[in-house]
Design a protein around this motif. Structure first.
Motif, PDB file in Angstrom:
ATOM      1  N   TRP A  13     -20.416  -4.449   6.094  1.00 64.75           N
ATOM      2  CA  TRP A  13     -20.419  -5.906   6.153  1.00 64.75           C
ATOM      3  C   TRP A  13     -19.929  -6.485   4.829  1.00 64.75           C
ATOM      4  N   PHE A  14     -19.003  -7.467   4.927  1.00 61.98           N
ATOM      5  CA  PHE A  14     -18.353  -8.017   3.736  1.00 61.98           C
ATOM      6  C   PHE A  14     -18.218  -9.535   3.843  1.00 61.98           C
ATOM      7  N   THR A  15     -18.058 -10.170   2.690  1.00 55.83           N
ATOM      8  CA  THR A  15     -17.667 -11.577   2.632  1.00 55.83           C
ATOM      9  C   THR A  15     -16.355 -11.657   1.869  1.00 55.83           C
ATOM     10  N   LEU A  16     -15.504 -12.581   2.278  1.00 56.38           N
ATOM     11  CA  LEU A  16     -14.212 -12.814   1.634  1.00 56.38           C
ATOM     12  C   LEU A  16     -14.029 -14.319   1.531  1.00 56.38           C
ATOM     13  N   SER A  17     -13.976 -14.828   0.299  1.00 52.49           N
ATOM     14  CA  SER A  17     -13.847 -16.277   0.143  1.00 52.49           C
ATOM     15  C   SER A  17     -12.864 -16.615  -0.967  1.00 52.49           C
ATOM     16  N   GLY A  18     -12.405 -17.859  -0.929  1.00 50.22           N
ATOM     17  CA  GLY A  18     -11.521 -18.364  -1.976  1.00 50.22           C
ATOM     18  C   GLY A  18     -10.114 -18.600  -1.478  1.00 50.22           C
ATOM     19  N   ASP A  19      -9.253 -18.899  -2.445  1.00 48.33           N
ATOM     20  CA  ASP A  19      -7.851 -19.172  -2.146  1.00 48.33           C
ATOM     21  C   ASP A  19      -7.123 -17.896  -1.752  1.00 48.33           C
ATOM     22  N   VAL A  20      -6.230 -18.028  -0.789  1.00 49.66           N
ATOM     23  CA  VAL A  20      -5.362 -16.918  -0.400  1.00 49.66           C
ATOM     24  C   VAL A  20      -4.238 -16.880  -1.438  1.00 49.66           C
ATOM     25  N   ASN A  21      -4.319 -15.896  -2.315  1.00 50.72           N
ATOM     26  CA  ASN A  21      -3.348 -15.769  -3.403  1.00 50.72           C
ATOM     27  C   ASN A  21      -3.250 -14.301  -3.816  1.00 50.72           C
ATOM     28  N   SER A  22      -2.505 -14.022  -4.880  1.00 50.25           N
ATOM     29  CA  SER A  22      -2.308 -12.630  -5.286  1.00 50.25           C
ATOM     30  C   SER A  22      -3.617 -11.976  -5.718  1.00 50.25           C
ATOM     31  N   ASP A  23      -4.563 -12.743  -6.256  1.00 50.37           N
ATOM     32  CA  ASP A  23      -5.861 -12.188  -6.620  1.00 50.37           C
ATOM     33  C   ASP A  23      -6.601 -11.706  -5.374  1.00 50.37           C
ATOM     34  N   MET A  24      -6.585 -12.515  -4.307  1.00 50.93           N
ATOM     35  CA  MET A  24      -7.243 -12.095  -3.071  1.00 50.93           C
ATOM     36  C   MET A  24      -6.557 -10.859  -2.499  1.00 50.93           C
ATOM     37  N   VAL A  25      -5.228 -10.816  -2.545  1.00 50.34           N
ATOM     38  CA  VAL A  25      -4.495  -9.646  -2.046  1.00 50.34           C
ATOM     39  C   VAL A  25      -4.967  -8.399  -2.785  1.00 50.34           C
ATOM     40  N   HIS A  26      -5.048  -8.479  -4.098  1.00 51.44           N
ATOM     41  CA  HIS A  26      -5.482  -7.341  -4.905  1.00 51.44           C
ATOM     42  C   HIS A  26      -6.910  -6.926  -4.546  1.00 51.44           C
ATOM     43  N   ARG A  27      -7.818  -7.900  -4.405  1.00 52.31           N
ATOM     44  CA  ARG A  27      -9.208  -7.606  -4.049  1.00 52.31           C
ATOM     45  C   ARG A  27      -9.298  -6.914  -2.692  1.00 52.31           C
ATOM     46  N   VAL A  28      -8.521  -7.399  -1.719  1.00 54.60           N
ATOM     47  CA  VAL A  28      -8.536  -6.794  -0.382  1.00 54.60           C
ATOM     48  C   VAL A  28      -7.964  -5.384  -0.434  1.00 54.60           C
ATOM     49  N   PHE A  29      -6.855  -5.182  -1.137  1.00 54.49           N
ATOM     50  CA  PHE A  29      -6.276  -3.831  -1.262  1.00 54.49           C
ATOM     51  C   PHE A  29      -7.315  -2.857  -1.826  1.00 54.49           C
ATOM     52  N   GLU A  30      -7.979  -3.251  -2.912  1.00 57.48           N
ATOM     53  CA  GLU A  30      -8.981  -2.397  -3.556  1.00 57.48           C
ATOM     54  C   GLU A  30     -10.148  -2.120  -2.611  1.00 57.48           C
ATOM     55  N   SER A  31     -10.606  -3.143  -1.927  1.00 61.75           N
ATOM     56  CA  SER A  31     -11.745  -2.993  -1.026  1.00 61.75           C
ATOM     57  C   SER A  31     -11.422  -2.074   0.145  1.00 61.75           C
ATOM     58  N   VAL A  32     -10.258  -2.238   0.741  1.00 56.93           N
ATOM     59  CA  VAL A  32      -9.873  -1.383   1.868  1.00 56.93           C
ATOM     60  C   VAL A  32      -9.685   0.062   1.397  1.00 56.93           C
ATOM     61  N   SER A  33      -9.213   0.240   0.193  1.00 59.05           N
ATOM     62  CA  SER A  33      -9.094   1.587  -0.372  1.00 59.05           C
ATOM     63  C   SER A  33     -10.470   2.244  -0.459  1.00 59.05           C
ATOM     64  N   ARG A  34     -11.473   1.496  -0.929  1.00 60.75           N
ATOM     65  CA  ARG A  34     -12.844   2.029  -0.986  1.00 60.75           C
ATOM     66  C   ARG A  34     -13.394   2.275   0.416  1.00 60.75           C
ATOM     67  N   MET A  35     -13.096   1.364   1.357  1.00 61.10           N
ATOM     68  CA  MET A  35     -13.580   1.546   2.737  1.00 61.10           C
ATOM     69  C   MET A  35     -13.062   2.852   3.326  1.00 61.10           C
ATOM     70  N   LEU A  60      -1.547 -10.126   3.777  1.00 58.36           N
ATOM     71  CA  LEU A  60      -2.898  -9.725   4.183  1.00 58.36           C
ATOM     72  C   LEU A  60      -2.990  -9.511   5.689  1.00 58.36           C
ATOM     73  N   TYR A  61      -2.358 -10.382   6.467  1.00 59.89           N
ATOM     74  CA  TYR A  61      -2.348 -10.211   7.925  1.00 59.89           C
ATOM     75  C   TYR A  61      -1.754  -8.854   8.290  1.00 59.89           C
ATOM     76  N   ASN A  62      -0.576  -8.564   7.779  1.00 61.53           N
ATOM     77  CA  ASN A  62       0.106  -7.311   8.116  1.00 61.53           C
ATOM     78  C   ASN A  62      -0.682  -6.097   7.638  1.00 61.53           C
ATOM     79  N   PHE A  63      -1.235  -6.175   6.442  1.00 57.83           N
ATOM     80  CA  PHE A  63      -2.013  -5.069   5.881  1.00 57.83           C
ATOM     81  C   PHE A  63      -3.275  -4.817   6.698  1.00 57.83           C
ATOM     82  N   LEU A  64      -4.046  -5.862   6.975  1.00 56.17           N
ATOM     83  CA  LEU A  64      -5.304  -5.701   7.694  1.00 56.17           C
ATOM     84  C   LEU A  64      -5.082  -5.304   9.155  1.00 56.17           C
ATOM     85  N   ALA A  65      -4.072  -5.885   9.796  1.00 57.66           N
ATOM     86  CA  ALA A  65      -3.798  -5.578  11.201  1.00 57.66           C
ATOM     87  C   ALA A  65      -3.362  -4.132  11.400  1.00 57.66           C
ATOM     88  N   ASN A  66      -2.812  -3.512  10.362  1.00 53.91           N
ATOM     89  CA  ASN A  66      -2.306  -2.144  10.468  1.00 53.91           C
ATOM     90  C   ASN A  66      -3.132  -1.132   9.677  1.00 53.91           C
TER      91      ASN A  66
END
Length: 186
Positions: A13-35, A60-66
């Motif tokens: 279970w996760f929360t994701l908040s804030g502006d959709v920007n390069s920082d969020m992209v980096h956070r999501v990449f790192e998190s999915v790598s840990r997952m 983010l759409y393309n990364f998460l969907a795939n």
């Protein structure tokens, strides 16, 4: 098991908040790598965002969907603008009864005194962004002709009930991690 609910070890279970920007992209990449390293198969994600940059949202759409992880998205408050596109990457999508969505066309501000050729480049970019995001919207949701007309020229606001009718969400349901489940911020 004392009547307590727990989530399977392959769910998180996760929360994701804030502006959709390069920082969020980096956070999501790192998190999915840990997952993936942790063997997470299903990630439940509460999204709270008023949007941001189109290219980052599309990434983010393309990364998460795939991703090898299945994402289950939740809207507990507001998912707006390009954040709607990243939200649509969820295999299943839910929204609280009081949640809202907002979609609109791309926009930009030209520099004062911009020359016509510079304005043409901006317009071409906006049209390209609109074509990319609208193709994703049309793939996932079914708006009425009246709603598409509003979207064409203005912000289109959808309640959770509107989103359910448009097939944007699977059902109206709250983000509710089971007792004892770990909750992480992305």
């Amino acid at each position: 098991m004392n009547g307590e609910q727990s989530s399977p070890s392959n769910e998180a279970w996760f929360t994701l908040s804030g502006d959709v920007n390069s920082d969020m992209v980096h956070r999501v990449f790192e998190s999915v790598s840990r997952m993936t390293a942790d063997g997470i198969e299903t990630a439940h994600v509460l999204v709270q965002s008023n949007g941001g940059y189109v290219s980052d949202g599309l990434c983010l759409y393309n990364f998460l969907a795939n991703s090898p992880v299945e994402f289950v998205m939740y809207n507990g408050g507001a998912v707006a603008s390009i954040a709607v596109i990243l939200y649509l990457a969820g295999a299943r999508r839910y929204a609280s009864d009081t949640a809202r969505f907002m979609v609109h066309k791309s926009h930009a501000t030209a520099s004062p005194g911009a020359r016509p050729d510079a304005l043409n480049i901006i317009v071409e970019g906006l049209r390209a962004d609109d074509a990319r995001t609208e193709s994703i919207l049309r793939r996932h949701i079914e708006l009425t002709p009246e709603q598409w007309a509003i979207h064409q020229y203005s912000d289109l606001h959808l309640t959770a009930r509107d989103a359910r009718t448009a097939r944007m969400i699977t059902a109206i349901a709250d983000f509710a991690p089971p007792k004892g489940a770990s909750l992480s911020n992305i």
